[in-house]
Design a protein around this motif. Sequence first.
Motif, short mmCIF file in Angstrom:
data_model
loop_
_atom_site.label_atom_id
_atom_site.label_comp_id
_atom_site.label_asym_id
_atom_site.label_seq_id
_atom_site.Cartn_x
_atom_site.Cartn_y
_atom_site.Cartn_z
N ALA A 197 -70.22 18.10 54.83
CA ALA A 197 -71.53 17.89 54.21
C ALA A 197 -72.17 16.58 54.67
O ALA A 197 -73.37 16.54 54.98
CB ALA A 197 -71.38 17.90 52.68
N LEU A 198 -71.37 15.51 54.72
CA LEU A 198 -71.92 14.22 55.14
C LEU A 198 -72.35 14.26 56.60
O LEU A 198 -73.42 13.73 56.96
CB LEU A 198 -70.87 13.12 54.93
N GLY A 199 -71.57 14.89 57.45
CA GLY A 199 -71.97 15.03 58.86
C GLY A 199 -73.24 15.83 59.00
O GLY A 199 -74.12 15.50 59.81
N ALA A 200 -73.36 16.91 58.21
CA ALA A 200 -74.58 17.72 58.25
C ALA A 200 -75.79 16.90 57.80
O ALA A 200 -76.90 17.05 58.33
CB ALA A 200 -74.41 18.95 57.37
N ARG A 210 -82.06 3.59 48.67
CA ARG A 210 -82.33 5.01 48.89
C ARG A 210 -81.57 5.52 50.10
O ARG A 210 -81.09 6.66 50.12
CB ARG A 210 -83.84 5.24 49.08
N ARG A 211 -81.46 4.68 51.14
CA ARG A 211 -80.77 5.09 52.36
C ARG A 211 -79.29 5.35 52.09
O ARG A 211 -78.69 6.25 52.66
CB ARG A 211 -80.94 4.02 53.43
N VAL A 212 -78.71 4.55 51.20
CA VAL A 212 -77.28 4.69 50.91
C VAL A 212 -77.04 5.72 49.80
O VAL A 212 -76.04 6.44 49.82
CB VAL A 212 -76.69 3.33 50.49
N SER A 213 -77.96 5.82 48.85
CA SER A 213 -77.72 6.68 47.69
C SER A 213 -77.66 8.15 48.06
O SER A 213 -76.87 8.91 47.47
CB SER A 213 -78.81 6.45 46.64
N TRP A 214 -78.46 8.59 49.01
CA TRP A 214 -78.44 10.00 49.38
C TRP A 214 -77.11 10.43 50.01
O TRP A 214 -76.53 11.44 49.59
CB TRP A 214 -79.62 10.33 50.30
N PRO A 215 -76.58 9.69 51.01
CA PRO A 215 -75.26 10.07 51.53
C PRO A 215 -74.17 10.06 50.48
O PRO A 215 -73.30 10.94 50.46
CB PRO A 215 -75.00 9.03 52.63
#
Length: 741
Positions: free
Chosen positions: A119-122, A12-17
């Motif tokens: 987007a990833l930084g946000a 889950r931690r990796v899938s969202w980014p």
Amino acid sequence: MIHDGAASTRLRRVSWPIAVVVFAIAIGALREVWTPGFYYADDTQLGSVGQWYELGDRLLRGEIPLLSPQAWQAGNYWAEGQWGLISPLTWVIAIGTRLSSDVAVWTAVVKVSLLATSALGAYFLMRSFSVRQPWAGFSSVLVPMAGFTAYMDAASWSTGLMTSALFPWVWWTLRRLSNARQPWPFLVSSYLLIASGYVFGTIVLVVLLIAHLVQKAIARDKNAIIRVILASAWGAFWTVVVYLPGILTAPVTDRGAAQISNDMFLNADLGDFATSASPLATATISSWWGPVTAGPLVYVAWVLPLVIMVRPWERKMWRGTAIPVVLLVVTAYIVVAPSTLGPIRWPVRFMPYVALAALLVFAILMSRGFPERITRASVVASIATAGGLLALTWALTPGPWRSIWGTFAVQVIVVLLLRWAGRRMQGDGPRTGIASRLPWRRSAALVTAVIVACTVGLTILQLRTFPHTPLPVFASPTRTADLTSVLPGKKGDTFTVGDAYASSGEPDSYTERLIANEWYFSDAAVSNVYTVLPYSKFSQDFCLDLRGSTCDGALSALFRDDSTTGTPLVDLLSISRVLGYKDTFPEPPRVVPDGWRVTGEGKYVWTMERIEQMPPAGGVVWTDAGTDVDVLNQTDSSVTFRIDAVGSDGEVVLSRLAWPGYTVDGAELSSPVRGYLLTVNVSGVSSGGVVTVNFRPPGFLLEVGAASAAVILGVGWTILQTVRSRRRSRSHDRRIESATA
């Protein structure tokens, strides 16, 4: 089971980014597919791409260009700032441009990558505020979809996109830094932001650092205060390096005369923010096209009215949001500030930072209040807020009323869906165990799917309404081979005269000429390239605009004798070729000046060249009677010449602009001829003496000192923090060993 749970958590931690990056790339690519060349317009087309090509070419030859006398008012690269001469990110983009076969395709790849970076930084920034993953993921992908980011920065103003993409990373790493984490992520991200040379991002960084410093001072956290001060010093040192040359150069440019004024050009008023939740409406932003610009420049996100559902007016909902709120208020105020604040103009360019701060606040509040704080009254209030914004938006821009009502309908549907999902989630009881979590997860998945679908749908409607940027798109080729085929193999400096834009919509015209920084693709050294720092006296002499287009008086001005030297200006500028645009000069001169001849005439341009070429700009072009010099060495930034004889005045004129930063060894500078040509007085030099004229960016020693201090600070701080971390780790290990002994 423990292992499976840990694996699920990591997934889950990796899938969202990953989902954030994929969605941002998909939306970015959708714009390019919908409108081919969406990211290749105006300043990207005529400014950035040629600039990147030239920088990439120089880098591949092992050079970092500081000055180009042949580019005249556009040739002071360090003062220009946005060349990104010390930015590794710009270097990568520039080398890629130099090696690409189609610059529009490469540019699209660069722009979409920057949108995904934003987007990833946000996302990471929002997670640092303990925002739940779904709200962090959804809100972060909306950041690069904000109207100004998509339609102005991404489409045209490349350095604006670069800094707004880097800013969430700077903010996130600053938060980590202030909590005693390693400083190097902040040092790297903030350096890249400042080194890009786009001052708007640096201004917002200053606001952010001040806000953090005040927050830590109020909390009386001495260690955090020291860390923020060190971070501020790091940023200040690099700001001196990047921006001081431009500040010290400004007095001889049009920027030096700028005052604080408000002509309502590319700034907003408070009413315009009513359109911030409508992706399909314009605001009353005045620009080159009149009082309304055909683009959603103040649009932030269509979901904004949803925040009323969680009753955000209670004080506890706002704990820990001081800095996002401060940044939102400050940047929004700047957007409605006077349109010209000295050298800073067009404040609507701060909208990407308004969008980031607004969506961060939105995500925090929704994460804290959904689904627990939703009530029937708050649902009604949310719909009423959306309706109020609809009414204000329609009052501002009544034309696209179907689009405005369509956005409102989507907002109402999603509000009702969230109300339904919230009641279901609240009724599921404690979410312990897989069985009890399934209904909750299904509701969350349904909400996410509908919101994503609505976002995609509204984006498609937005592209139907605004398929491309309101900024102009020129018909120039995108294949590198086509761009480099103009004036191939031409030596000697070229000056273009006439209106460069009149036939800019004719693709065939680009077989004979280019515009602005596109000339960097050509073998010919053309004086008329793009600058943001026009040298006032020079541009007035030839009525040059920022991109090198001239009025119809430029041709006669070139061949006019200078009153001081009695020499034609075309000789003082060391010009060997004149290219005339036929829209302004339908025919070449009937009477050709001595030593010149017409060498070509096409459908769009004609060319006139010297019979004997002059050396490239930068050397000695005139000496007064009795003075004789011999040039020994000449580079872009220096000239060395020997004095063979000295006349009564001892004046030597060089074909260089008299930029601040020039020094003379063996003689002294004199007042520039015509107010812009570098002039040296050698009256005090004996025959046989050697004079060296050298250029360094003004404030060079201070800039070197600032860069050295920044390097020492960054390296020392990183080493010190690494040593401390290792000591803490060893101490922790020893305590564990003692406890288990």
